[in-house]
Design an enzyme around this catalytic site. Sequence first.
Site: not given
Ligand code: ZN
Length: 213
Positions: A46, A177
């Site tokens: 990520e 997100e």
């Molecule tokens: Zn994160």
Amino acid sequence: MVAIDPGHNGGNGAHPEIINKLIDGGYGQRNVCNTTGTQTDAGYTEHQFTWQVSGHLRQLLEDAGVTVLMTRTSDTGVGPCTNVRAARENSAAAEAVVSIHGDGAPSSVRGFYVLTATRPPAGKVIAARSLRLASAIADAAVANGLPPSNSLGSGGLWKRDDLTGLNLSMRPKILIECGNMRNAAEADLMSSTSGQRQYAQALADGVFAYLKS
Ligand code: ZN
């Protein structure tokens, strides 16, 4: 000026003694300084994703004459803690703040969601701006071919009350997100340069729409 906050950092995993420290998370909460973030099943992290998307987004904004503040300046450091990032955005008086993340949800979950604070700390005017920024980014994401979450919220909009970066923000701010890194199709998109450009374009279009409104 627009602040871009690339979630996590490449050195976080090697320094639990720093990122696990408890900090002021707002509203009396004690939260950890930072986390390692998630990754795809193939090991694409990520922090790499948020760094790549942030770089493309920065370029798109600067090409349009927008000054950009980055809350971290490399993908090899540790932190900064989320309260420090919020303080930087606040003291720079950013017109808009975009915090970029990828989710690590069950594999059947997919789609983006844009988070704002359940309890916005900076008053009604800034809270309304944050919601406007969130809607502009959700609309731009859909227009760029990105699906809203099939799990949370409606139309890709959701709220949380436990995120330090939102609880301490005095500026119009969202946290996105972008997709679920544990979903096979979305992991492929998020790991690819073309996919990262697609996310960055969506975010830039949303920021531009917000700044013009
Ligand atoms: Zn994160």
